[in-house]
Design an enzyme around this catalytic site. Sequence first.
Site, PDB file in Angstrom:
ATOM      1  N   HIS A 226       0.838  -1.205   0.000  1.00  0.00           N
ATOM      2  CA  HIS A 226       0.000   0.000   0.000  1.00  0.00           C
ATOM      3  C   HIS A 226       0.867   1.247   0.000  1.00  0.00           C
ATOM      4  O   HIS A 226       2.070   1.177   0.230  1.00  0.00           O
ATOM      5  CB  HIS A 226      -0.945   0.019   1.209  1.00  0.00           C
ATOM      6  CG  HIS A 226      -0.255  -0.046   2.543  1.00  0.00           C
ATOM      7  ND1 HIS A 226      -0.143  -1.214   3.272  1.00  0.00           N
ATOM      8  CD2 HIS A 226       0.386   0.898   3.266  1.00  0.00           C
ATOM      9  CE1 HIS A 226       0.523  -0.966   4.389  1.00  0.00           C
ATOM     10  NE2 HIS A 226       0.861   0.306   4.409  1.00  0.00           N
TER      11      HIS A 226
ATOM     12  N   GLU B 239      -3.550   3.639   2.099  1.00  0.00           N
ATOM     13  CA  GLU B 239      -3.837   3.655   3.540  1.00  0.00           C
ATOM     14  C   GLU B 239      -3.973   5.117   3.965  1.00  0.00           C
ATOM     15  O   GLU B 239      -2.995   5.871   3.995  1.00  0.00           O
ATOM     16  CB  GLU B 239      -2.676   3.001   4.296  1.00  0.00           C
ATOM     17  CG  GLU B 239      -2.751   3.076   5.789  1.00  0.00           C
ATOM     18  CD  GLU B 239      -1.466   2.616   6.453  1.00  0.00           C
ATOM     19  OE1 GLU B 239      -0.419   2.523   5.782  1.00  0.00           O
ATOM     20  OE2 GLU B 239      -1.500   2.316   7.655  1.00  0.00           O
TER      21      GLU B 239
ATOM     22  N   HIS C 275       2.595  11.117  -7.137  1.00  0.00           N
ATOM     23  CA  HIS C 275       1.147  10.965  -7.301  1.00  0.00           C
ATOM     24  C   HIS C 275       0.742   9.506  -7.113  1.00  0.00           C
ATOM     25  O   HIS C 275       1.580   8.605  -7.104  1.00  0.00           O
ATOM     26  CB  HIS C 275       0.700  11.448  -8.691  1.00  0.00           C
ATOM     27  CG  HIS C 275       1.428  10.776  -9.830  1.00  0.00           C
ATOM     28  ND1 HIS C 275       2.462  11.373 -10.517  1.00  0.00           N
ATOM     29  CD2 HIS C 275       1.278   9.545 -10.383  1.00  0.00           C
ATOM     30  CE1 HIS C 275       2.900  10.541 -11.459  1.00  0.00           C
ATOM     31  NE2 HIS C 275       2.205   9.429 -11.382  1.00  0.00           N
TER      32      HIS C 275
ATOM     33  N   GLU D 166      -3.172  10.748 -10.575  1.00  0.00           N
ATOM     34  CA  GLU D 166      -3.092  10.605 -12.034  1.00  0.00           C
ATOM     35  C   GLU D 166      -4.159   9.632 -12.489  1.00  0.00           C
ATOM     36  O   GLU D 166      -4.294   8.536 -11.917  1.00  0.00           O
ATOM     37  CB  GLU D 166      -1.705  10.066 -12.440  1.00  0.00           C
ATOM     38  CG  GLU D 166      -1.536   9.903 -13.936  1.00  0.00           C
ATOM     39  CD  GLU D 166      -0.161   9.374 -14.317  1.00  0.00           C
ATOM     40  OE1 GLU D 166       0.484   8.741 -13.468  1.00  0.00           O
ATOM     41  OE2 GLU D 166       0.251   9.615 -15.448  1.00  0.00           O
TER      42      GLU D 166
HETATM   43  C1  LIG Z   1      -0.849  -0.562   9.496  1.00  0.00           C
HETATM   44  C2  LIG Z   1       0.446  -0.228   8.794  1.00  0.00           C
HETATM   45  O1  LIG Z   1       0.223  -0.265   7.403  1.00  0.00           O
HETATM   46  C3  LIG Z   1       0.964   1.132   9.107  1.00  0.00           C
HETATM   47  O2  LIG Z   1       1.430   1.842   8.232  1.00  0.00           O
HETATM   48  S1  LIG Z   1       0.951   1.658  10.751  1.00  0.00           S
HETATM   49  C4  LIG Z   1       2.429   2.670  10.736  1.00  0.00           C
HETATM   50  C5  LIG Z   1       2.413   3.730  11.776  1.00  0.00           C
HETATM   51  N1  LIG Z   1       1.316   4.650  11.572  1.00  0.00           N
HETATM   52  C6  LIG Z   1       0.987   5.504  12.540  1.00  0.00           C
HETATM   53  O3  LIG Z   1       1.528   5.515  13.620  1.00  0.00           O
HETATM   54  C7  LIG Z   1      -0.118   6.468  12.150  1.00  0.00           C
HETATM   55  C8  LIG Z   1      -0.168   7.677  13.058  1.00  0.00           C
HETATM   56  C9  LIG Z   1       1.117   8.513  13.077  1.00  0.00           C
HETATM   57  N2  LIG Z   1       0.900   9.672  13.887  1.00  0.00           N
HETATM   58  C10 LIG Z   1       1.495   8.968  11.661  1.00  0.00           C
HETATM   59  O4  LIG Z   1       1.009  10.043  11.233  1.00  0.00           O
HETATM   60  O5  LIG Z   1       2.238   8.231  10.986  1.00  0.00           O
HETATM   61  C11 LIG Z   1       3.740   4.449  11.709  1.00  0.00           C
HETATM   62  O6  LIG Z   1       4.752   3.911  12.107  1.00  0.00           O
HETATM   63  N3  LIG Z   1       3.754   5.650  11.075  1.00  0.00           N
HETATM   64  C12 LIG Z   1       5.037   6.356  10.918  1.00  0.00           C
HETATM   65  C13 LIG Z   1       5.296   6.583   9.447  1.00  0.00           C
HETATM   66  O7  LIG Z   1       6.305   7.215   9.128  1.00  0.00           O
HETATM   67  O8  LIG Z   1       4.478   6.119   8.614  1.00  0.00           O
HETATM   68 NI    NI Z   2       1.254   1.220   6.295  1.00  0.00          NI
END
Ligand SMILES: C[C@@H](O)C(=O)SC[C@H](NC(=O)CC[C@H](N)C(=O)O)C(=O)NCC(=O)O
Ligand code: NI
Length: 146
Positions: A5, A62, A80, A123
């Site tokens: 994703h 996601e 994009h 796109e």
């Molecule tokens: C479920 C899996 O596909 C994920 O990507 S969870 C990864 C995780 N996401 C979060 O913590 C979302 C909230 C956070 N405040 C944010 O905005 O990322 C994560 O590790 N995110 C960090 C990143 O750089 O993606």
């Molecule tokens: Ni993810």
Amino acid sequence: MQYLHTMVRVSDLDESLRFYCDLLGLKEISRKEVEKGRFTLVFLAAPEDEQRAREDRAPMIELTWNWDPEEYAGGRNFGHLAYGVDDIYELCQHLQDNGVTINRPPRDGRMAFVRSPDGISIELLQKDEPLPIREPWASMENTGSW
Ligand SMILES: C[C@@H](O)C(=O)SC[C@H](NC(=O)CC[C@H](N)C(=O)O)C(=O)NCC(=O)O
Ligand code: NI
């Protein structure tokens, strides 16, 4: 290895679901509310990928919605998200009629760019059409370097 994703952060989840699902036609596959982290994840797939996505075998986007507002600026390195569409003119008209910014209209019947509510570039490519890649180098002698 399998492509799973692309994650994009959104500032307004309802507005984003209206754009990606109601207008663009993506299907919600799953959602996860994370109380502790104060965020929601919503996985979306294109209609043709829906069944495979439910079996974890199709690429998705996601959407990450942080409950506490954040500024999402910069990110110039991100380009994009691209989708193959059945009728690029009809879809762009539908999007425009519903207030979506059409950055590059489908004048060649093959490619268009629209913007998500957070300014993510989407796109749209007409299915069954060759990629409209203008080879800037096409006019040069084939130097064999490419
Ligand atoms: C479920 C899996 O596909 C994920 O990507 S969870 C990864 C995780 N996401 C979060 O913590 C979302 C909230 C956070 N405040 C944010 O905005 O990322 C994560 O590790 N995110 C960090 C990143 O750089 O993606
Ligand atoms: Ni993810």
